[in-house]
Design an enzyme around this catalytic site. Structure first.
Site, short mmCIF file in Angstrom:
data_model
loop_
_atom_site.label_atom_id
_atom_site.label_comp_id
_atom_site.label_asym_id
_atom_site.label_seq_id
_atom_site.Cartn_x
_atom_site.Cartn_y
_atom_site.Cartn_z
N TYR A 31 70.01 -66.74 58.99
CA TYR A 31 71.15 -67.10 59.84
C TYR A 31 70.83 -68.37 60.60
O TYR A 31 69.68 -68.83 60.65
CB TYR A 31 71.49 -65.95 60.81
CG TYR A 31 70.51 -65.76 61.94
CD1 TYR A 31 69.27 -65.20 61.72
CD2 TYR A 31 70.83 -66.15 63.24
CE1 TYR A 31 68.36 -65.03 62.76
CE2 TYR A 31 69.93 -65.98 64.28
CZ TYR A 31 68.70 -65.42 64.03
OH TYR A 31 67.80 -65.26 65.05
N LYS A 146 64.16 -68.18 59.65
CA LYS A 146 65.16 -67.59 60.56
C LYS A 146 65.88 -66.45 59.82
O LYS A 146 67.06 -66.55 59.46
CB LYS A 146 66.13 -68.66 61.07
CG LYS A 146 66.83 -68.29 62.37
CD LYS A 146 67.45 -69.51 63.00
CE LYS A 146 68.42 -69.20 64.11
NZ LYS A 146 67.87 -68.51 65.26
N GLU A 178 56.42 -67.34 71.80
CA GLU A 178 57.84 -67.68 71.98
C GLU A 178 58.57 -66.44 72.48
O GLU A 178 57.98 -65.36 72.55
CB GLU A 178 58.46 -68.18 70.68
CG GLU A 178 58.52 -67.13 69.58
CD GLU A 178 59.27 -67.60 68.33
OE1 GLU A 178 60.13 -68.49 68.42
OE2 GLU A 178 58.98 -67.06 67.25
N LEU A 202 59.49 -69.57 65.44
CA LEU A 202 60.64 -70.27 64.87
C LEU A 202 60.58 -71.72 65.35
O LEU A 202 60.33 -71.97 66.53
CB LEU A 202 61.95 -69.63 65.34
CG LEU A 202 63.15 -70.29 64.66
CD1 LEU A 202 63.29 -69.79 63.23
CD2 LEU A 202 64.42 -70.07 65.43
C1 PLP Z 1 62.68 -66.32 67.85
C2 PLP Z 1 63.40 -67.56 68.26
N1 PLP Z 1 62.69 -68.60 68.76
C3 PLP Z 1 63.29 -69.73 69.16
C4 PLP Z 1 64.67 -69.87 69.10
C5 PLP Z 1 65.31 -71.14 69.59
O1 PLP Z 1 65.74 -71.93 68.50
P1 PLP Z 1 66.90 -72.99 68.66
O2 PLP Z 1 66.46 -73.96 69.69
O3 PLP Z 1 67.00 -73.63 67.31
O4 PLP Z 1 68.12 -72.27 69.07
C6 PLP Z 1 65.44 -68.83 68.56
C7 PLP Z 1 66.89 -68.98 68.44
O5 PLP Z 1 67.58 -68.15 67.94
C8 PLP Z 1 64.80 -67.65 68.14
O6 PLP Z 1 65.50 -66.63 67.62
#
Ligand code: PLP
Length: 283
Positions: A31, A146, A178, A202
């Site tokens: 996603y 993701k 994270e 991620l």
């Molecule tokens: C586990 C995780 N880390 C970091 C992020 C932040 O990513 P982004 O800045 O691309 O929204 C997300 C966003 O859904 C996430 O699910």
């Protein structure tokens, strides 16, 4: 609400997803969450690159991402979301097939679903900061994909909610990596720190933008996760993500940090990001 499903725009309520969809059965899919400011998609290329990477890693074929930007724009238009802020959710699964674990027959079309909704950001939290708690990282070791299988993230997020915290931070082997839906940054000895972009986090779009802003502002930064020992000594911390942008952290596991106020480096980056997105709003 108008959504997109396998090549067509239609009423979201009319979409029927098969119980044999591999997303439903196995969480066998990906996603993305993108954001628009006044109808302009933020860092579309980075989102598409991450999606293409995930498709490649999961070996899901038959998806043409070339029209994704136009499709997202169309969703905004059809849902009267060209004014204000919105998020676009996009999901791709390995498609519909009889339930066997290995891949279905070549040529099984992937399922593609997307929808958009209005985002009304909380204006207070970026000024006040939020509490977070730590949790053991029980996820698989490909957090760079993701993927839709988010049970460990759901449990972590719920644990945070039950402790009146905004977010749960995953700790693996003593490293603070994270959040359940955000990346995390710390400031220690005036150096901005965040976990390296390896398979255990991620690779957040906002994370990449924050690092870019830090470089342009001359803020010393290092992509290396802080340890439990180091967390006790950090001066500042913040969360970063598409929907929350930058949120200062003022409490970790019940211990106040940064004097209970957003720290100076956090504020500089928060304001720089706000400035960047304000540019999108008026351009
Ligand atoms: C586990 C995780 N880390 C970091 C992020 C932040 O990513 P982004 O800045 O691309 O929204 C997300 C966003 O859904 C996430 O699910």
């Amino acid at each position: 609400m108008i959504a997109y499903y396998n090549g067509h725009f239609c009423d979201k309520a009319a979409i029927v997803i098969s119980p044999d969809d591999r997303g439903f059965l196995f969480g066998d899919g990906l996603y993305e969450v993108m954001r628009s400011y006044e109808g302009k998609l933020f860092e579309l290329e980075l989102h598409l690159a991450r999606l293409a990477y995930g498709l490649d890693q999961l070996r899901i074929t038959g998806v043409d991402l070339g029209q994704t930007g136009a499709m997202a724009q169309e969703l905004l238009l059809k849902n009267s979301l060209l004014q204000g802020d919105a998020t676009i959710y996009l999901q791709i699964t390995r498609g519909v097939a009889e339930r066997v674990h290995h891949f279905p027959a070549a040529g099984t079309p992937p399922t593609l679903y997307a929808c958009a909704r209005r985002l009304s950001p909380n204006r207070e939290l970026p000024l006040q900061g939020v509490p977070v708690v730590s949790v053991a990282d029980q996820r698989w070791s490909r957090c760079d994909i993701k993927a839709t299988g988010l049970a460990a993230n759901v449990l972590a997020s719920q644990a945070a909610k039950e402790k009146n915290a905004f977010e749960a931070l995953f700790v693996r082997g003593g490293f603070w990596l994270e959040g359940s839906r955000t990346n995390v940054f710390f400031v220690k000895n005036n150096v901005l720190r965040t976990a390296a972009a390896d398979q255990f986090i991620l690779h957040g779009v906002t994370r990449a933008v924050v690092l870019r802003l830090a470089r342009s502002l001359g803020i010393e930064n290092r992509e290396s996760a802080v340890t439990t020992e180091e967390v006790a000594q950090v001066e500042e911390a913040f969360l970063a993500g598409t929907t929350i942008e930058i949120l200062p952290i003022i409490k970790i596991d019940g211990r106040t940090i940064s004097g209970g106020q957003p720290g100076p480096i956090t504020c500089r980056l928060r304001d720089a990001l706000r400035h960047l997105t304000a540019g999108l709003r008026v351009s």
